[in-house]
Enzyme design. Structure first.
Site, PDB file in Angstrom:
ATOM      1  N   HIS A   1       3.279   1.038   1.043  1.00  0.00           N
ATOM      2  CA  HIS A   1       4.521   0.705   0.335  1.00  0.00           C
ATOM      3  C   HIS A   1       5.474   1.888   0.417  1.00  0.00           C
ATOM      4  O   HIS A   1       5.116   2.971   0.860  1.00  0.00           O
ATOM      5  CB  HIS A   1       4.249   0.298  -1.113  1.00  0.00           C
ATOM      6  CG  HIS A   1       3.693   1.371  -1.996  1.00  0.00           C
ATOM      7  ND1 HIS A   1       2.428   1.902  -1.827  1.00  0.00           N
ATOM      8  CD2 HIS A   1       4.220   2.026  -3.067  1.00  0.00           C
ATOM      9  CE1 HIS A   1       2.205   2.820  -2.758  1.00  0.00           C
ATOM     10  NE2 HIS A   1       3.285   2.918  -3.515  1.00  0.00           N
TER      11      HIS A   1
ATOM     12  N   HIS B   1       7.167   3.907  -1.699  1.00  0.00           N
ATOM     13  CA  HIS B   1       7.338   5.024  -2.626  1.00  0.00           C
ATOM     14  C   HIS B   1       7.169   6.376  -1.927  1.00  0.00           C
ATOM     15  O   HIS B   1       6.263   6.547  -1.098  1.00  0.00           O
ATOM     16  CB  HIS B   1       6.368   4.906  -3.798  1.00  0.00           C
ATOM     17  CG  HIS B   1       6.772   3.853  -4.796  1.00  0.00           C
ATOM     18  ND1 HIS B   1       5.918   3.375  -5.769  1.00  0.00           N
ATOM     19  CD2 HIS B   1       7.955   3.197  -4.975  1.00  0.00           C
ATOM     20  CE1 HIS B   1       6.554   2.465  -6.495  1.00  0.00           C
ATOM     21  NE2 HIS B   1       7.785   2.348  -6.036  1.00  0.00           N
TER      22      HIS B   1
ATOM     23  N   ASP C   1       5.899   9.219  -2.648  1.00  0.00           N
ATOM     24  CA  ASP C   1       4.625   9.928  -2.675  1.00  0.00           C
ATOM     25  C   ASP C   1       3.609   9.318  -1.719  1.00  0.00           C
ATOM     26  O   ASP C   1       2.507   9.847  -1.564  1.00  0.00           O
ATOM     27  CB  ASP C   1       4.058  10.002  -4.097  1.00  0.00           C
ATOM     28  CG  ASP C   1       3.779   8.652  -4.710  1.00  0.00           C
ATOM     29  OD1 ASP C   1       4.572   7.715  -4.495  1.00  0.00           O
ATOM     30  OD2 ASP C   1       2.763   8.514  -5.419  1.00  0.00           O
ATOM     31  N   HIS C   2       3.997   8.231  -1.042  1.00  0.00           N
ATOM     32  CA  HIS C   2       3.149   7.629  -0.010  1.00  0.00           C
ATOM     33  C   HIS C   2       3.785   7.693   1.376  1.00  0.00           C
ATOM     34  O   HIS C   2       3.095   7.411   2.365  1.00  0.00           O
ATOM     35  CB  HIS C   2       2.842   6.171  -0.369  1.00  0.00           C
ATOM     36  CG  HIS C   2       1.976   6.024  -1.575  1.00  0.00           C
ATOM     37  ND1 HIS C   2       0.643   5.684  -1.514  1.00  0.00           N
ATOM     38  CD2 HIS C   2       2.242   6.212  -2.889  1.00  0.00           C
ATOM     39  CE1 HIS C   2       0.135   5.656  -2.738  1.00  0.00           C
ATOM     40  NE2 HIS C   2       1.096   5.980  -3.587  1.00  0.00           N
TER      41      HIS C   2
ATOM     42  N   HIS D   1       3.398  -4.063  -7.486  1.00  0.00           N
ATOM     43  CA  HIS D   1       3.775  -2.660  -7.692  1.00  0.00           C
ATOM     44  C   HIS D   1       5.132  -2.422  -7.040  1.00  0.00           C
ATOM     45  O   HIS D   1       6.043  -1.851  -7.650  1.00  0.00           O
ATOM     46  CB  HIS D   1       2.703  -1.752  -7.117  1.00  0.00           C
ATOM     47  CG  HIS D   1       2.967  -0.288  -7.291  1.00  0.00           C
ATOM     48  ND1 HIS D   1       2.934   0.335  -8.519  1.00  0.00           N
ATOM     49  CD2 HIS D   1       3.263   0.683  -6.388  1.00  0.00           C
ATOM     50  CE1 HIS D   1       3.197   1.621  -8.369  1.00  0.00           C
ATOM     51  NE2 HIS D   1       3.411   1.854  -7.086  1.00  0.00           N
TER      52      HIS D   1
ATOM     53  N   ASP E   1      -1.364   1.370  -4.201  1.00  0.00           N
ATOM     54  CA  ASP E   1      -1.173   1.471  -5.648  1.00  0.00           C
ATOM     55  C   ASP E   1      -1.300   0.108  -6.335  1.00  0.00           C
ATOM     56  O   ASP E   1      -0.594  -0.187  -7.300  1.00  0.00           O
ATOM     57  CB  ASP E   1       0.200   2.076  -5.959  1.00  0.00           C
ATOM     58  CG  ASP E   1       0.228   3.580  -5.745  1.00  0.00           C
ATOM     59  OD1 ASP E   1      -0.800   4.148  -5.329  1.00  0.00           O
ATOM     60  OD2 ASP E   1       1.291   4.184  -5.969  1.00  0.00           O
TER      61      ASP E   1
ATOM     62  N   HIS F   1      -4.534   7.001  -5.706  1.00  0.00           N
ATOM     63  CA  HIS F   1      -4.418   8.037  -6.728  1.00  0.00           C
ATOM     64  C   HIS F   1      -5.746   8.278  -7.442  1.00  0.00           C
ATOM     65  O   HIS F   1      -6.578   7.376  -7.549  1.00  0.00           O
ATOM     66  CB  HIS F   1      -3.384   7.638  -7.793  1.00  0.00           C
ATOM     67  CG  HIS F   1      -1.970   7.678  -7.327  1.00  0.00           C
ATOM     68  ND1 HIS F   1      -1.180   8.803  -7.436  1.00  0.00           N
ATOM     69  CD2 HIS F   1      -1.198   6.720  -6.760  1.00  0.00           C
ATOM     70  CE1 HIS F   1       0.021   8.534  -6.950  1.00  0.00           C
ATOM     71  NE2 HIS F   1       0.034   7.273  -6.534  1.00  0.00           N
TER      72      HIS F   1
END
Length: 244
Positions: free
Chosen positions: A58, A60, A62-63, A115, A134, A172
């Site tokens: 996805h 985001h 942080d990915h 998400h 996530d 995570h």
């Protein structure tokens, strides 16, 4: 399961995990969700691996923030078609029912919105390996930023149909906080109470709690145990407000 692929957990950022995947037969390597390319490239170099693919679950940051550096190092980036506008590094766009290939192995793409609107997961059925980003976490689930509880409940029903020995590789290290909530959601569930003690012990020793298994989640994850979308929504709302 997953014994024919090497799957290596790479901690990145504050509490993310990227997943290096290596086929020793063909010497092909891929990485799932490199939020920071530095640790991924360092781990691959230490093992003598060249990472030729990035698989993104996805959009985001942080990915995805490591995607550009992974491309500069020679990898191509594959990710959700539905989020292509938010992932400018994509080379290949995929969705429900498509496949990804690493060496001699094939993974199926699952569309799992909730998400984010276009979130996907990667399921390697022959290996019993599932990369959930996530969505499904150990003892928990991802926040519903762009989707609904009904969507995530449907995702979890699909996950719940997988064999108990399916290994779950999520994005995570949230298990301790998820466990703290789980004991409040199901205070009479002895398996949850026991797992919380084990998780707290592992984290105190600096140990990772991921991967988990579908069998373990089936008995200790309140979200996977929810039987209706309404119950799932209640749990997600309670977790959003949880301060424990």
């Amino acid at each position: 399961m997953a014994k024919d692929l090497e799957i290596v957990r790479v901690p990145v950022l504050a509490d993310n995990y990227a997943w290096l995947i290596y086929d020793p037969t063909t010497a092909d390597a891929a990485v799932v969700d490199p939020g920071d390319a530095g640790p991924v490239l360092a781990e691959a170099k230490a093992r003598g691996w060249h990472v030729s693919q990035v698989w993104t679950t996805h959009w985001h940051p942080d990915h995805t923030d490591g995607n550009a550096a992974m491309k500069a190092a020679g990898a191509t980036v594959t990710g959700p078609r539905a989020e292509a506008a938010k992932i400018p590094t994509l080379d290949t766009m995929i969705g429900e029912g498509d496949v990804v290939r690493l060496g001699t192995f094939t993974g199926k793409v699952m569309a799992v919105p909730g998400h984010t609107a276009g979130h996907i997961a990667f399921h390697f059925e022959e290996l019993g390996a599932l990369f959930t980003g996530d969505t499904l976490f150990a003892m928990g689930c991802g926040r519903l930023f762009e989707g609904t509880a009904e969507q995530m409940f449907a995702n979890f029903q699909r996950y719940a149909a997988l064999p108990d020995d399916t290994k779950v590789y999520c994005g995570h290290e949230y298990t301790a906080s998820n466990a703290a909530f789980a004991v409040t959601a199901e205070p009479d569930n002895a398996a949850i109470a026991e797992r919380r003690i084990a998780v707290d012990g592992m984290r105190a020793e600096g140990e990772a709690t991921i991967p988990t298994t579908m069998g373990l989640e089936r008995t200790t994850n309140p979200f996977l145990r929810a039987t209706t979308p309404e119950r799932f929504a209640e749990l997600r709302a309670a977790k959003d407000d949880f301060k424990g």
